[in-house]
Design an enzyme around this catalytic site. Structure first.
Site, PDB file in Angstrom:
ATOM      1  N   ARG A   9       1.706   1.145  15.055  1.00 21.69           N
ATOM      2  CA  ARG A   9       1.460   0.955  13.622  1.00 21.69           C
ATOM      3  C   ARG A   9       1.790  -0.479  13.221  1.00 21.69           C
ATOM      4  O   ARG A   9       2.508  -1.172  13.909  1.00 21.69           O
ATOM      5  CB  ARG A   9       2.400   1.838  12.808  1.00 21.69           C
ATOM      6  CG  ARG A   9       2.119   3.273  12.833  1.00 21.69           C
ATOM      7  CD  ARG A   9       3.239   4.013  12.128  1.00 21.69           C
ATOM      8  NE  ARG A   9       3.160   3.871  10.675  1.00 21.69           N
ATOM      9  CZ  ARG A   9       4.008   4.469   9.850  1.00 21.69           C
ATOM     10  NH1 ARG A   9       4.982   5.206  10.316  1.00 21.69           N
ATOM     11  NH2 ARG A   9       3.891   4.314   8.551  1.00 21.69           N
ATOM     12  N   TRP A  21       7.413   0.035   3.536  1.00 22.28           N
ATOM     13  CA  TRP A  21       7.859   0.853   2.383  1.00 22.28           C
ATOM     14  C   TRP A  21       9.232   1.435   2.666  1.00 22.28           C
ATOM     15  O   TRP A  21       9.940   1.855   1.766  1.00 22.28           O
ATOM     16  CB  TRP A  21       6.853   1.961   2.076  1.00 22.28           C
ATOM     17  CG  TRP A  21       7.093   3.260   2.790  1.00 22.28           C
ATOM     18  CD1 TRP A  21       6.685   3.555   4.058  1.00 22.28           C
ATOM     19  CD2 TRP A  21       7.796   4.408   2.306  1.00 22.28           C
ATOM     20  NE1 TRP A  21       7.096   4.821   4.392  1.00 22.28           N
ATOM     21  CE2 TRP A  21       7.788   5.383   3.330  1.00 22.28           C
ATOM     22  CE3 TRP A  21       8.441   4.735   1.114  1.00 22.28           C
ATOM     23  CZ2 TRP A  21       8.391   6.633   3.202  1.00 22.28           C
ATOM     24  CZ3 TRP A  21       9.041   5.988   0.993  1.00 22.28           C
ATOM     25  CH2 TRP A  21       9.010   6.920   2.028  1.00 22.28           C
ATOM     26  N   HIS A  34      12.800  12.069   3.409  1.00 22.71           N
ATOM     27  CA  HIS A  34      12.091  13.298   3.740  1.00 22.71           C
ATOM     28  C   HIS A  34      11.917  14.226   2.546  1.00 22.71           C
ATOM     29  O   HIS A  34      10.806  14.700   2.317  1.00 22.71           O
ATOM     30  CB  HIS A  34      12.642  14.016   4.958  1.00 22.71           C
ATOM     31  CG  HIS A  34      11.571  14.934   5.460  1.00 22.71           C
ATOM     32  ND1 HIS A  34      10.520  14.488   6.212  1.00 22.71           N
ATOM     33  CD2 HIS A  34      11.303  16.220   5.173  1.00 22.71           C
ATOM     34  CE1 HIS A  34       9.667  15.487   6.399  1.00 22.71           C
ATOM     35  NE2 HIS A  34      10.116  16.543   5.785  1.00 22.71           N
ATOM     36  N   GLU A  79      11.533  13.270  -0.279  1.00 20.97           N
ATOM     37  CA  GLU A  79      10.469  12.568  -1.002  1.00 20.97           C
ATOM     38  C   GLU A  79       9.086  13.102  -0.601  1.00 20.97           C
ATOM     39  O   GLU A  79       8.196  13.221  -1.433  1.00 20.97           O
ATOM     40  CB  GLU A  79      10.566  11.060  -0.722  1.00 20.97           C
ATOM     41  CG  GLU A  79       9.427  10.219  -1.263  1.00 20.97           C
ATOM     42  CD  GLU A  79       9.402  10.098  -2.775  1.00 20.97           C
ATOM     43  OE1 GLU A  79      10.439  10.406  -3.407  1.00 20.97           O
ATOM     44  OE2 GLU A  79       8.361   9.702  -3.324  1.00 20.97           O
ATOM     45  N   THR A 100       5.644  26.795   4.989  1.00 22.51           N
ATOM     46  CA  THR A 100       4.400  26.095   4.676  1.00 22.51           C
ATOM     47  C   THR A 100       3.202  26.913   5.118  1.00 22.51           C
ATOM     48  O   THR A 100       2.197  27.021   4.400  1.00 22.51           O
ATOM     49  CB  THR A 100       4.391  24.714   5.351  1.00 22.51           C
ATOM     50  OG1 THR A 100       5.683  24.133   5.203  1.00 22.51           O
ATOM     51  CG2 THR A 100       3.366  23.816   4.723  1.00 22.51           C
ATOM     52  N   ASP A 124       7.440  20.810 -27.014  1.00 24.36           N
ATOM     53  CA  ASP A 124       7.561  19.497 -26.365  1.00 24.36           C
ATOM     54  C   ASP A 124       8.616  19.653 -25.283  1.00 24.36           C
ATOM     55  O   ASP A 124       9.128  20.750 -25.052  1.00 24.36           O
ATOM     56  CB  ASP A 124       7.956  18.393 -27.360  1.00 24.36           C
ATOM     57  CG  ASP A 124       7.444  17.018 -26.895  1.00 24.36           C
ATOM     58  OD1 ASP A 124       7.523  16.728 -25.687  1.00 24.36           O
ATOM     59  OD2 ASP A 124       6.953  16.254 -27.741  1.00 24.36           O
ATOM     60  N   SER A 173      -2.193  26.180  -6.731  1.00 22.07           N
ATOM     61  CA  SER A 173      -1.854  27.573  -7.038  1.00 22.07           C
ATOM     62  C   SER A 173      -2.297  27.965  -8.442  1.00 22.07           C
ATOM     63  O   SER A 173      -2.319  29.152  -8.775  1.00 22.07           O
ATOM     64  CB  SER A 173      -0.338  27.797  -6.903  1.00 22.07           C
ATOM     65  OG  SER A 173       0.078  27.468  -5.602  1.00 22.07           O
ATOM     66  N   LYS A 209       2.402  29.641   2.685  1.00 27.13           N
ATOM     67  CA  LYS A 209       1.632  29.194   1.523  1.00 27.13           C
ATOM     68  C   LYS A 209       0.142  29.131   1.849  1.00 27.13           C
ATOM     69  O   LYS A 209      -0.702  29.567   1.063  1.00 27.13           O
ATOM     70  CB  LYS A 209       2.121  27.815   1.070  1.00 27.13           C
ATOM     71  CG  LYS A 209       3.400  27.891   0.240  1.00 27.13           C
ATOM     72  CD  LYS A 209       3.693  26.553  -0.393  1.00 27.13           C
ATOM     73  CE  LYS A 209       4.917  26.615  -1.280  1.00 27.13           C
ATOM     74  NZ  LYS A 209       4.685  27.305  -2.555  1.00 27.13           N
ATOM     75  N   TYR A 222       8.364  16.083   0.112  1.00 26.28           N
ATOM     76  CA  TYR A 222       8.112  17.322  -0.637  1.00 26.28           C
ATOM     77  C   TYR A 222       7.990  17.051  -2.122  1.00 26.28           C
ATOM     78  O   TYR A 222       7.317  17.787  -2.835  1.00 26.28           O
ATOM     79  CB  TYR A 222       9.200  18.348  -0.304  1.00 26.28           C
ATOM     80  CG  TYR A 222       9.187  18.626   1.171  1.00 26.28           C
ATOM     81  CD1 TYR A 222       8.073  19.230   1.745  1.00 26.28           C
ATOM     82  CD2 TYR A 222      10.203  18.198   2.014  1.00 26.28           C
ATOM     83  CE1 TYR A 222       7.979  19.430   3.108  1.00 26.28           C
ATOM     84  CE2 TYR A 222      10.117  18.393   3.382  1.00 26.28           C
ATOM     85  CZ  TYR A 222       9.013  19.005   3.922  1.00 26.28           C
ATOM     86  OH  TYR A 222       8.922  19.174   5.268  1.00 26.28           O
ATOM     87  N   HIS A 248       0.852  -1.200   0.000  1.00 26.86           N
ATOM     88  CA  HIS A 248       0.000   0.000   0.000  1.00 26.86           C
ATOM     89  C   HIS A 248       0.887   1.250   0.000  1.00 26.86           C
ATOM     90  O   HIS A 248       0.692   2.159  -0.809  1.00 26.86           O
ATOM     91  CB  HIS A 248      -0.937  -0.004   1.201  1.00 26.86           C
ATOM     92  CG  HIS A 248      -1.658   1.300   1.403  1.00 26.86           C
ATOM     93  ND1 HIS A 248      -2.627   1.745   0.542  1.00 26.86           N
ATOM     94  CD2 HIS A 248      -1.520   2.262   2.349  1.00 26.86           C
ATOM     95  CE1 HIS A 248      -3.064   2.933   0.955  1.00 26.86           C
ATOM     96  NE2 HIS A 248      -2.403   3.274   2.060  1.00 26.86           N
ATOM     97  N   SER A 281      13.512   5.812 -13.810  1.00 25.58           N
ATOM     98  CA  SER A 281      12.454   6.583 -14.451  1.00 25.58           C
ATOM     99  C   SER A 281      12.413   8.011 -13.917  1.00 25.58           C
ATOM    100  O   SER A 281      12.385   8.987 -14.672  1.00 25.58           O
ATOM    101  CB  SER A 281      11.115   5.879 -14.214  1.00 25.58           C
ATOM    102  OG  SER A 281      10.050   6.738 -14.469  1.00 25.58           O
ATOM    103  N   SER A 282      12.441   8.135 -12.587  1.00 20.62           N
ATOM    104  CA  SER A 282      12.332   9.467 -11.983  1.00 20.62           C
ATOM    105  C   SER A 282      13.516  10.335 -12.349  1.00 20.62           C
ATOM    106  O   SER A 282      13.363  11.533 -12.624  1.00 20.62           O
ATOM    107  CB  SER A 282      12.247   9.349 -10.458  1.00 20.62           C
ATOM    108  OG  SER A 282      11.043   8.748 -10.098  1.00 20.62           O
ATOM    109  N   HIS A 307      14.369  13.533  11.821  1.00 17.45           N
ATOM    110  CA  HIS A 307      13.175  13.585  12.679  1.00 17.45           C
ATOM    111  C   HIS A 307      12.325  12.323  12.510  1.00 17.45           C
ATOM    112  O   HIS A 307      11.381  12.127  13.260  1.00 17.45           O
ATOM    113  CB  HIS A 307      12.356  14.873  12.476  1.00 17.45           C
ATOM    114  CG  HIS A 307      11.662  14.985  11.153  1.00 17.45           C
ATOM    115  ND1 HIS A 307      11.380  16.181  10.553  1.00 17.45           N
ATOM    116  CD2 HIS A 307      11.184  14.054  10.307  1.00 17.45           C
ATOM    117  CE1 HIS A 307      10.762  15.981   9.414  1.00 17.45           C
ATOM    118  NE2 HIS A 307      10.638  14.695   9.236  1.00 17.45           N
ATOM    119  N   HIS A 308      12.684  11.499  11.546  1.00 22.89           N
ATOM    120  CA  HIS A 308      12.041  10.174  11.455  1.00 22.89           C
ATOM    121  C   HIS A 308      12.701   9.192  12.414  1.00 22.89           C
ATOM    122  O   HIS A 308      12.327   8.030  12.481  1.00 22.89           O
ATOM    123  CB  HIS A 308      12.140   9.630  10.030  1.00 22.89           C
ATOM    124  CG  HIS A 308      11.404  10.465   9.037  1.00 22.89           C
ATOM    125  ND1 HIS A 308      10.103  10.211   8.670  1.00 22.89           N
ATOM    126  CD2 HIS A 308      11.773  11.566   8.347  1.00 22.89           C
ATOM    127  CE1 HIS A 308       9.707  11.114   7.794  1.00 22.89           C
ATOM    128  NE2 HIS A 308      10.695  11.953   7.582  1.00 22.89           N
TER     129      HIS A 308
END
Lengths: 416, 617
Positions: free
Chosen positions: B454, B143, B257, B259, B332, B108, B272, B335, B261, B79, B173-174, B306-307
């Site tokens: 969890r 994950w 982290h 990731e 943040t 293009d 926006s 925004k 963002y 998931h 790919s990315s 912080h993880h």
């Protein structure tokens, strides 16, 4: 735009209903809540929580109210002139940069102070407990008392306890929500965590593994009993002693030839040499009694009566495999270190990493087929003809009959 | 190049076909690749959603027996992996592909065939990971794949092999796409399209590409270590050899982290775009929105630990990472207020797209507030790895990213297909999603604070978890119904939606000046831009399309178009086969392993040569 405002009213009503349900849901007891200030650690965190929830609520209400006002006030109406094409406002933008910065500073200062307080070295006279995580159970050692036990901690009320956290395999995390925060048990590392259970009585708390550690992560639980200092001393003295029940079982070896001799008598004989009789704890609250359902298809002949003497002999036979993993203090044949120490196994309230109550019924099924009782577990399937779920074939290990298992269980139940 | 401002006197040698399967698998048109990304990612989104629904079925009651421990662990791992790598990231990529060239007035992307390659690698990577279900060996290490749980010692099956190799494939790919978009945005903007005139979505896309090229190499290194440990006997994470498992954690979160963002900034960009259009006002504080996006991205690289507050880093590291994490709250917050003040004083039209965008503001705020709570390490020790965190990041990723992406889909569907999605079905989708989302995830705050860890497949009754889990599950079922409305709307509107016209929303940016769907060459005349909102200001030389005007072909206009080609697909396919070969090593099937690895490598190199030696246009 009447339909939209009706929709909004409806959604508000729905949200109110949701909140009502959530509030109602708060009513049932929360035996593992982090908000119980039983320890210095949790009181420290509570102060932070008060701040965080207070400021968080203010920000939440402010932002969402501002958003709702904007949506209501500036929704498109018929015949409205085109809006003014403003591009920004430096002063306002500085304001909503500075004010959050200020709020965050208010959080940062007590946060850093609390970090240094809670992560300072523990008091020198603290009770030392070494926690070793295993897939999927907990080993607890009290080096000051020479105790090795599993899955159940006894802590004296009011004394700081300093946990030295290690793991025998993968990363686990030690967590008793009501007593303190988590700390990971990291392979090839040693971690520390301390707290003082000072505002508790005789109580029991649930502990969990909080770091995903494989198949039975959910089945890696433990209990913490807080007891009066005197009681703790009794408990520690008793736990440090070798397995008294083995001697008791060995002495009446001759009369035990009478198979009708009930196991209960042997069990009663053991505590007679002890001053301490208050465990396993009676009157355990429901939340601390495991309710794991039994796996389907696993049966045991309940009419069998176990012979503890026969059981004592069986556990030290290499063919039963017990000695490969388990230790029983005082029995030189039983020196295994892979599984829980069984010296005083009958003094515990649960087995299998807090998964099942420690009673005859569950012990028998556990020994017969542990791998069905707890997915992925290291302990072999030992019952004769039982299918080992790891291989899908009848087990090659132990091949114990129900009678042999009943004997072993009768013996284990003497290990008070 | 296909983007020279004035059409040269050039006659395309052949006309690309626009219909049929062959045209789709050989396409190098950024808009069609965007559409492929969109549909593929939505299918993966549905698969990830089904996994979530099974999880909720299992947890709805104490000691649930819907799935086994093993299957449950596969489900939550897949998931997370699916939603992050196969749904939200490629949904963002769909918009990068479709929108970036349109928004900057280009014909293009810089490397159209590399773009096709990125898509095919993503598709094959996604299929590769999901093929593990067929063997009932889906990844089951989370994950985040923490070593040493993911090493051979503790997980000898194929599960983690699929995960390690799959993520490696997706990383290719990315990265390819990121370099492509950076080159495109830097080099291919229309005349007058200064950086500070670019639409906010393109800005966020630009920032995200830098995050990708800086973050993905880090996870690649972590994965290479793990891959070599698993296949070739190295000892990076081997406990007996004294490995430090925190190596994995640091590398993973230095990627992990940013990731976050990578997942949220494109949604911020979409919102926006949507909010100014439906407020009839320019974006409030455009420069600050750009700088806050950059600041979020920059700070995002300084907060990874912080993880890891529970791993015992010591008070100094905990303090530093706690404070840097708090700092991210500032840009943040800026925004959020700028979006609200974009609507303030406007004429807000509550279309479905606008509602999803507004929902992002409302829900992301909740995720932001709980995020600040995690930033306080002592408090986080009571939150981390509990359901409180699950609540937090679903408010950020569902309440944030997915709401923004849904807003983007409703907003850009008419540009992509030429037809509007149904507002009626869309309203059902929106309200059910909004209610279901809150019902699912808000109670998780409480189950977490009530002490629920969890990633547990079962829990006892009487622990204070049951009621919250029941509510969460009902919320999840509502989300499932909501998603059915969306799928029906999406499919149905393709043929039966109202014809949109080139600018159905009265939007201000370049992409709305050309027909819907845009012709393959995008702009018949490359526009000259002199403001941020060319269609509102009527400044600059932007030719707005008039409905009913005939749309000429590229050949008629003399615009050179890149050839369609299947070579990027073959390169991607052979690369995936090469990776597949490694799986046979653990089955001790060396002939197959060598065949796939060397065959795949040879095929990849041959396709690549053939691709590079054939002319673009």
């Amino acid at each position: 735009m009447a339909p939209q405002s009706r929709l909004r009213r409806r959604s508000l009503a729905a949200l109110t209903a949701v909140l009502a349900v959530l509030l109602a849901a708060c009513a049932p007891a929360h035996p593992n809540s982090i908000f119980h200030s039983h320890t210095d650690f949790n009181r420290e965190v509570d102060h932070l929580w008060t701040l965080l929830i207070g400021l968080g609520s203010v920000v939440f209400v402010f932002v969402e109210t501002l958003l709702l006002i904007t949506l209501i006030k500036f929704r498109k109406r018929e015949g409205q002139p085109a809006p003014a094409q403003t591009h920004g406002n430096t002063r306002m933008e500085i304001a909503w940069t500075a004010i959050p910065a200020l709020i965050l500073a208010v959080i940062a200062v007590p946060t850093v102070r609390t970090i240094f307080r809670t992560e300072a070295p523990a008091a020198a006279d603290a009770l030392q407990v070494t926690v070793i995580g295993h897939q999927w159970w907990w080993e607890f050692q009290y080096p000051q008392y020479g105790i090795t036990t599993a899955n159940e901690l006894y802590l004296p009320i009011g004394r700081t306890v300093n946990f030295t956290l290690k793991t025998a395999d993968v990363i686990h995390s030690f967590w008793v929500p009501e007593l303190g925060g988590k700390r990971d048990l990291v392979s090839n590392h040693t971690n520390y965590l301390w707290f003082t259970p000072d505002s508790v009585g005789d109580d029991v708390f649930n502990g969990f593994c909080a770091e995903y550690c494989g198949m039975s992560h959910a089945n890696m639980r433990f209990k913490v009993f807080t007891v009066k200092p005197g009681e703790f001393a009794d408990w520690a003295k008793h736990e440090a002693e070798p397995a008294a029940a083995l001697d008791t079982a060995a002495k009446p070896a001759a009369p035990a030839g009478k198979p009708a001799m009930p196991a209960v008598q042997v069990a009663q004989a053991a505590p007679s040499t002890e001053s301490f009789v208050s465990f396993p704890r009676k009157d355990i609250p429901a939340y601390a009694v495991p309710q794991t359902p039994l796996p389907a298809g696993l049966t045991f002949d309940r009419s069998l009566v176990g012979d503890p003497v026969a059981g004592a002999k069986l556990v030290q036979q290499p063919t039963t495999m017990c000695m490969a993993c388990h230790a029983i203090k005082g029995n030189p044949m039983m020196q295994g270190v892979l599984g829980p120490n069984l010296t005083h196994v009958a003094s515990r309230t649960t087995i299998a990493g807090g998964l099942y109550p420690n009673d005859k019924e569950h012990l028998e099924l556990w020994i017969k087929n542990a791998r069905v009782m707890k997915p992925g577990v290291l302990m072999y399937t030992l019952g004769a003809g039982e299918i080992d779920p790891a291989t899908g074939k009848p087990t090659e290990m132990g091949k114990l009959t129900d009678q042999q298992i009943a004997d072993i269980v009768a013996y284990l139940q003497t290990l008070k | 190049m296909a983007t020279t401002a004035a059409a040269p006197p050039y006659v395309a040698t052949r006309e690309a076909s626009n219909t049929g399967l062959w045209s789709w698998i050989t396409t190098v048109d950024h808009k069609r690749i965007g559409a492929l990304y969109l549909v593929t990612a939505l299918i993966f989104f549905l698969i990830g959603g089904i996994e979530a629904e099974i999880i909720r079925l299992q947890l709805m009651q104490p000691n649930g027996t819907v799935v086994s421990a093993y299957t449950y662990n596969e489900l939550f791992t897949m998931h997370g992996t699916t939603m992050i790598f196969l749904a939200v990231m490629p949904l963002s990529a769909a918009f990068f592909n479709f929108l970036v060239p349109l928004q900057i007035g280009a014909r293009d992307v810089a490397f159209p065939r590399l773009n096709a390659f990125s898509y095919w690698v993503f598709l094959f990577g996604g299929l590769f990971i999901n093929a593990s279900w067929l063997l009932h060996a889906a990844p089951d290490g989370g994950w985040f794949g923490y070593a040493p749980l993911t090493t051979m010692q503790f997980n000898p099956g194929l599960n983690i092999d699929f995960w390690v190799l799959g993520i490696q494939i997706l990383g290719v790919s990315s990265l390819a796409a990121a370099f492509n978009f950076i080159t495109t945005i830097i080099n291919m903007r229309a005349p007058g399209m200064q950086l500070m005139r670019m639409p906010m979505f393109t800005w966020m896309a630009f920032i995200v590409q830098f995050l990708l090229i800086l973050a993905f190499p880090v996870i690649t290194i972590a994965l290479v270590f793990l891959q070599f440990d698993r296949f070739f006997g190295t000892q990076f994470y081997e406990l007996a050899a004294g490995a430090d498992p925190l190596l994995w954690q640091h590398l993973f979160w230095i990627f992990g982290h940013p990731e976050v963002y990578i997942l949220i900034l494109p949604a911020f960009g979409l919102v926006s775009e949507v909010l100014p259009t439906f407020s009839g006002k320019p974006l409030f504080g455009y420069p600050v929105m750009v700088y806050s996006g950059m600041l979020i991205a920059f700070l995002g690289f300084g907060v990874w630990a912080h993880h890891m507050f529970a791993v015992g880093m010591g008070p100094i590291a905990d303090s530093v990472f706690g404070v840097t994490t708090l700092l991210i709250g500032i840009p943040t917050g800026v925004k959020i207020f700028n979006w609200i003040f974009t609507m303030w004083g406007g004429n807000v039209r509550f279309t479905v797209a606008a509602k999803f965008a507004i929902a992002l503001i409302a829900l992301f705020t909740i995720g932001g507030i709980s995020g600040v709570m995690h930033a306080s390490p002592p408090a986080d020790l009571q939150q981390t790895d509990s359901y409180f965190v699950v609540a937090h990041f679903h408010y950020v990723l569902f309440g944030g990213s997915m709401m923004g992406i849904f807003a983007g889909i409703y907003y850009y569907y008419p540009k992509i297909t030429g037809r509007l999605m149904s507002e009626k079905l869309g309203n059902w989708h929106f309200w059910l999603t909004f209610i279901g989302m809150n019902l699912t995830f808000f109670p998780m705050h409480f189950s977490g604070l009530a002490g629920m860890p969890r990633r547990i497949y079962r829990y006892d009754a009487g622990q204070g978890f049951t009621t919250y889990n029941e509510i969460s599950s009902w919320g999840a079922y509502i989300l499932a119904v909501a998603t059915l409305f969306f799928v029906w709307n999406f499919v149905r509107s393709r043929k039966r939606g109202a014809v949109a016209g080139h600018n159905p929303w009265n939007a201000p940016s370049l992409e709305w000046s050309i027909p819907s769907p845009p012709p393959d060459y995008n702009y018949a005349v490359i526009p000259t831009v002199s403001s941020r909102y060319p269609l509102w200001d009527h400044k600059g030389a932007v030719v707005e399309f008039h409905e009913g005007e005939p749309i000429k072909t590229a050949r008629e206009l003399g615009i050179p178009m890149p050839f369609p080609t299947i070579k990027p697909l073959f390169t991607a396919l052979f690369m995936t086969l090469m990776f597949t070969g490694l799986l046979f090593i653990h089955k001790n099937n060396w002939p197959m392993a060598y065949t796939f690895m060397f065959g795949g490598a040879a095929g990849m190199v041959a396709s690549l040569y053939s691709w590079l030696l054939s002319p673009l246009e």
